[in-house]
Design a protein around this motif. Structure first.
Motif, mmCIF file in Angstrom:
data_model
loop_
_atom_site.group_PDB
_atom_site.id
_atom_site.type_symbol
_atom_site.label_atom_id
_atom_site.label_comp_id
_atom_site.label_asym_id
_atom_site.label_seq_id
_atom_site.Cartn_x
_atom_site.Cartn_y
_atom_site.Cartn_z
ATOM 1 N N GLU A 104 0.950 -1.013 0.076
ATOM 2 C CA GLU A 104 0.077 0.166 0.062
ATOM 3 C C GLU A 104 0.772 1.326 -0.103
ATOM 4 N N GLN A 105 1.979 1.235 0.795
ATOM 5 C CA GLN A 105 2.788 2.402 0.623
ATOM 6 C C GLN A 105 3.603 2.393 -0.512
ATOM 7 N N GLU A 106 3.966 1.217 -1.202
ATOM 8 C CA GLU A 106 4.476 1.511 -2.659
ATOM 9 C C GLU A 106 3.680 2.183 -3.565
ATOM 10 N N LYS A 107 2.390 1.713 -3.417
ATOM 11 C CA LYS A 107 1.115 2.400 -4.584
ATOM 12 C C LYS A 107 1.176 3.790 -4.050
ATOM 13 N N SER A 108 1.150 4.185 -2.758
ATOM 14 C CA SER A 108 0.785 5.568 -2.386
ATOM 15 C C SER A 108 2.146 6.403 -2.932
ATOM 16 N N ILE A 109 3.364 5.801 -2.732
ATOM 17 C CA ILE A 109 4.567 6.353 -3.479
ATOM 18 C C ILE A 109 4.558 6.579 -4.914
ATOM 19 N N ASN A 110 4.128 5.464 -5.642
ATOM 20 C CA ASN A 110 4.151 5.590 -7.112
ATOM 21 C C ASN A 110 3.002 6.591 -7.608
ATOM 22 N N LYS A 111 1.972 6.804 -6.537
ATOM 23 C CA LYS A 111 0.744 8.014 -6.991
ATOM 24 C C LYS A 111 1.481 9.189 -6.697
ATOM 25 N N ASN A 112 2.085 9.292 -5.626
ATOM 26 C CA ASN A 112 2.859 10.552 -5.250
ATOM 27 C C ASN A 112 3.496 11.131 -6.311
ATOM 28 N N ILE A 113 4.496 9.936 -6.825
ATOM 29 C CA ILE A 113 5.693 10.522 -7.924
ATOM 30 C C ILE A 113 5.166 10.861 -9.434
ATOM 31 N N GLU A 114 3.892 10.172 -9.598
ATOM 32 C CA GLU A 114 3.145 10.483 -10.679
ATOM 33 C C GLU A 114 2.459 11.827 -10.736
#
Length: 420
Positions: A104-114
């Motif tokens: 979930e944290q990885e998804k959040s980081i990916n979303k934040n990067i995008e």
């Protein structure tokens, strides 16, 4: 053949009593039973080591078979493995929960990067959406303003170098106002006149540039004091230009004046050349200040956007670093999950098998062997040498038996047979 089997067949021993009842009387009775079995078998076989080997093998198989049938005792012996398996399952759930959180944290980081990457592109078109007070397309305006500012700056340098030299140091050779304002050799002549003249003429344009820069800086603060300062700077510049125009106009007038004519401020004010010099200097200077302020404003717009993009790039860099650490943690936890699942599977194979109580078996093994040896020394009429030789052979058989069944190590109390 049947008689040989009967020779080393053990009496039926209720091993269950050794598991369930742990009092001294029962254990002593079992010990005597095994002792007597060994004693009787040795007497019948005359202590033959071959028969001892068969008897020990029969003893082991009988004891193992009894162990397998004692379900309650097996459950008790397997309890530590079950507890360990439950502990491993708890650890597995923790790791699986951690994996879920990490993902979930990885998804959040990916979303934040995008999101940051989108903002870096969108801020150029919609700076207001990000609280940046800047035009959407400041670059074109910035370069156009810069393109205008450069030649105006060059013009002011030429004008003030020439005008200041004409006003303060030049000896006029004609009454041409153009020659007075734009003297191509003004700076070279000032150098020839002396170092101080050259420094004065060469640095005077920078004074006006500095005044223009101060005006731009004061405009950033929209308050009464700033406007007063700006007005004072414009007045100072205008007064200096008036003085410069007056000096030049005076020299032009005196060059063409007849004997007895004098120059006065009234004549200067009425002179077209006087106002022409002011226009060529002060008015162009005002235009330069406005263009300079515009260029600086557009540059600030560009800089705000660049600063915003730099900040977002740094945030993306930090997010990628966090993502790398997170992926390393995920990989580490996945390896732990694999190891834990393997441990759970191994424990399950132990639970599905059966536990062989080594210490318990060795107790009965030695009782049987003691009975066997006792019969050799008591019942058989052998010389001391033959008796010792027979006992040594029987001891070798006993050690070989324990070695074959991995029972010769005394560092453990139980032997686990897993289910394949």
């Amino acid at each position: 053949m049947e008689s040989i089997k009967k020779l080393f067949t053990l009496k039926k021993v209720n091993i269950k009593s050794s598991f369930v009842e742990d009092n001294e009387e029962d254990r002593e009775q079992i010990r005597i039973t095994y002792y007597q079995s060994g004693y009787g078998a040795s007497t019948k076989a005359s202590g033959n080591p071959v028969v001892l080997r068969a008897g020990l093998h029969n003893l082991y198989n009988s004891f193992e078979d009894q162990c397998r049938k004692q379900l309650a005792e097996q459950q008790r012996l397997k309890q530590p493995y079950k507890e360990e398996q439950e502990r491993q399952r708890t650890e597995l759930k923790k790791r699986e929960t951690a994996i879920t959180i990490y993902e979930e944290q990885e998804k959040s980081i990916n979303k934040n990067i995008e999101s940051k990457k989108f903002e870096m592109i969108d801020v150029k078109q919609n700076p207001d959406n990000y609280g940046i007070d800047a035009d959407k397309r400041p670059k074109a305006q910035f370069y156009i303003g810069l393109l205008l500012l450069i030649p105006i700056t060059i013009y002011l340098f030429v004008f003030y170098i020439s005008a200041s030299y004409s006003g303060f140091f030049k000896d006029f050779e004609s009454d041409s106002v153009t020659a007075a304002i734009f003297d191509a050799n003004a700076f070279t002549k000032a150098i020839s006149d002396g170092l101080l003249e050259a420094v004065f003429v060469g640095t005077l344009p920078f004074v006006f540039m500095g005044l223009g820069y101060l005006i731009h800086m004061f405009q950033k603060n929209k308050n009464k004091l700033s406007f007063i300062k700006i007005g004072a700077l414009f007045l100072l510049t205008f007064v200096f230009d008036v003085i410069l125009a007056y000096l030049i106009e005076r020299k032009i007038f005196l060059y063409g004046a007849v004997l007895g004519e004098t120059f006065s401020p009234e004549k200067a004010i009425k002179s077209v050349n006087f106002w022409g010099i002011i226009f060529a200097g002060f008015v162009v200077y005002v235009i330069w200040g406005l263009v300079f302020d515009f260029v600086m404003h557009e540059h600030a717009n560009v800089d705000k956007i660049k600063a915003f993009i730099r900040a977002k790039k740094e945030e993306v860099k930090n997010s990628l670093h966090k993502k790398t650490e997170l992926l390393e943690s995920i990989d580490k936890v996945k390896h732990q999950i694999t190891a834990i699942k393997g441990e759970i599977t191994e424990l399950q194979s132990k639970i599905d098998g059966f536990v062989f109580p080594v210490k318990e078996y060795l107790h009965y093994h030695y009782q049987y062997k003691e009975g066997w040896y006792q019969a050799i020394t008591v019942e058989l009429a052998l010389s001391n040498d033959k008796q010792a030789e027979l006992l040594d052979k029987c001891e070798e058989v006993s050690k070989l038996h324990l070695s074959e069944h991995n029972l010769n190590e005394m560092d453990f109390q139980q032997l686990l047979f897993t289910k394949n």
